[in-house]
Design a protein around this motif. Structure first.
Motif, short mmCIF file in Angstrom:
data_model
loop_
_atom_site.label_atom_id
_atom_site.label_comp_id
_atom_site.label_asym_id
_atom_site.label_seq_id
_atom_site.Cartn_x
_atom_site.Cartn_y
_atom_site.Cartn_z
N SER A 1 -1.53 10.86 1.70
CA SER A 1 -2.18 10.49 0.41
C SER A 1 -3.41 11.13 0.11
N ALA B 1 0.79 -0.56 -0.17
CA ALA B 1 -0.38 -0.61 0.10
C ALA B 1 0.91 1.65 0.04
N CYS C 1 -1.57 9.25 12.21
CA CYS C 1 -0.90 9.48 11.27
C CYS C 1 -1.50 9.63 10.37
N ARG D 1 -12.76 2.38 3.51
CA ARG D 1 -13.87 3.37 4.72
C ARG D 1 -14.05 2.30 5.50
N GLN E 1 -7.67 -0.30 -4.21
CA GLN E 1 -8.16 0.69 -3.44
C GLN E 1 -9.10 1.65 -4.02
N ALA F 1 -6.81 10.34 -0.61
CA ALA F 1 -7.55 9.60 -0.05
C ALA F 1 -7.72 9.26 1.22
#
Ligand SMILES: CC(C)(COP(=O)(O)OP(=O)(O)OC[C@H]1O[C@@H](n2cnc3c(N)ncnc32)[C@H](O)[C@@H]1OP(=O)(O)O)[C@@H](O)C(=O)NCCC(=O)NCCS
Length: 289
Positions: free
Chosen positions: A121, A23, A117, A98, A92, A123
Motif C-alpha cells: 500500500s 482494510a 512488515c 497517522r 482512510q 499509503a
C-alpha cells in the motif's frame, strides 16, 4: 475521534480481526498484494497476547462509537515492532493511520531499533518512510514442495523443541537482531504445529512451522538456517501449499532452498527497519517480526 486501548477480550480481538479483514480487502488486487489475514484462532490469540504484554502499544480508533482503525505494537529489549496497522476503507486518507501509528510509536520511545512488515500500500509505505523506516522490498516463496529437490540433510541434527529451549531461542534472537522475542515464543509454541531446533558445534538455530507456513526462522549461520528450512519444508504435509514470506535479498540462502524444491518467487511488499540492518539468516514473522 478517540483512541482507546485494545482490551484483552474476545470481543476486542474480533473487532481487530474484522478491521484487518476489511482494510486488507481494500488493497488493489495486484500481483504480490498482501492477502487479508485469515480469521484464525492464532490472530485472535496474538491480539490478546499483545494487549496483555504491551497495553501501551495496542489501540483502537473509534469514530462516533464505531471502531475504524487499529494498531498493535510491541517492544522487546530495545526493539520496537509494528504488528498491525489497519484503517477501514471508508476512513482512510483522513489521518487516522497517522494518529494510530504515532500513538504506537510513542510506546517505542527509547528503542533504538524498529521493525515492521508492510503491505505494498502506497499509503502505508508513505507513513513508514516518514516515520524514519528504511523500506526493503521483500519476496515470498509459495507452492508445492517437490521432495526430489530435498538434498541430503547432512550431518547437522535437527530435533523438536519445547519450552526448555527458551534460553537458546532468546540467545539466537539476541545475536541476530539484538533482542529476544521473549514471551512471543510462548504464543508461537502454543499455535504452531512444531518448533525445530538445531544446536551443534556448527551453530544454533530454530524454526517454527505451521502447516505449510514457515512462521519464523533464525540461525547463527547460513548452513544451519539452510538445514532448518529444508527440514521444515520436508515436513510440510503432502498436498499442502508451502509459504515462506518477508525475504529480503539478504536471505538468498532461503531463496535457493525454495528454488531447489520448486517453489515460486514473487515480490510482496516491504520489510521496514529503523536503526538496524536486515538480520540474517532470518525469516521474520510478519506479525511479531
Ligand atoms: C495503510 C493505512 C493503515 C493508512 O491509513 P490511513 O488512515 O489511510 O493513513 P493516513 O490518512 O494517516 O495517511 C495516508 C498517507 O498516504 C498518502 N496516500 C494515500 N494514498 C496514496 C497513494 N496512492 N500514493 C501516495 N500516497 C498516498 C496520503 O496522502 C497520506 O499522506 P499525508 O497524510 O502525508 O497526506 C490504511 O490505508 C490501510 O488500512 N491500508 C490497508 C491495510 C494495510 O496496507 N496496512 C498497512 C500495513 S501492513
Amino acid at each position: 475521534m478517540i483512541l482507546r486501548p485494545v482490551q484483552d477480550t474476545a470481543a476486542d480481538a474480533e473487532v481487530v480481526q474484522s478491521l484487518a479483514r476489511a482494510a486488507f480487502a481494500s488493497l488493489p488486487d495486484t500481483p504480490g498484494a498482501t492477502e487479508p489475514p485469515p480469521a484464525s484462532v492464532y490472530q485472535a490469540a496474538r491480539t490478546r497476547h499483545l494487549a496483555r504484554t504491551d497495553p501501551q502499544g495496542c489501540w483502537l480508533a473509534e469514530l462516533d462509537g464505531e471502531p475504524v482503525g487499529a494498531v498493535l505494537a510491541l517492544r522487546r529489549e530495545g526493539v520496537w515492532v509494528l504488528a498491525l496497522l489497519v484503517v477501514l476503507p471508508r476512513a482512510q486518507g483522513k489521518g487516522v493511520g497517522r494518529l494510530l501509528l504515532d500513538r504506537a510509536l510513542a510506546h517505542g520511545s527509547g528503542c533504538l531499533r524498529g521493525m515492521l512488515c508492510s503491505s505494498p500500500s502506497p499509503a502505508a509505505v508513505r507513513r513508514y518512510r516518514l516515520a524514519g523506516f528504511t523500506m526493503y522490498p521483500v519476496m515470498r516463496l509459495t507452492g508445492r514442495v517437490d521432495r526430489s529437490g530435498l538434498v541430503d540433510p547432512g550431518d547437522i541434527p535437527v530435533h523438536p523443541g519445547n519450552a526448555a529451549h527458551q534460553h537458546l531461542l532468546d540467545s539466537v534472537d539476541r545475536r541476530l537482531r539484538g533482542s529476544a522475542h521473549g514471551p512471543d515464543h510462548g504464543l508461537l509454541r502454543a499455535h504452531c504445529e512444531e518448533l525445530l531446533i538445531a544446536d551443534s558445534l556448527a551453530g544454533s538455530g530454530y524454526c517454527y512451522r505451521d502447516g505449510g507456513e514457515v512462521k519464523l526462522l533464525a540461525a547463527t549461520s547460513k548452513r544451519i538456517a539452510t538445514r532448518l528450512l529444508r527440514e521444515a519444508l520436508a515436513r510440510v504435509p503432502e498436498g499442502t501449499q508451502a509459504r515462506v514470506e518477508a525475504l529480503t535479498a539478504e536471505q538468498e540462502w532461503a531463496l535457493d532452498v525454495g528454488l531447489e524444491v520448486g517453489l515460486t518467487v514473487e515480490s510482496c511488499g516491504f520489510l521496514g527497519l529503523r536503526g538496524m540492518r536486515p538480520p540474517a539468516p532470518y525469516v521474520p514473522n510478519g506479525g511479531l517480526l
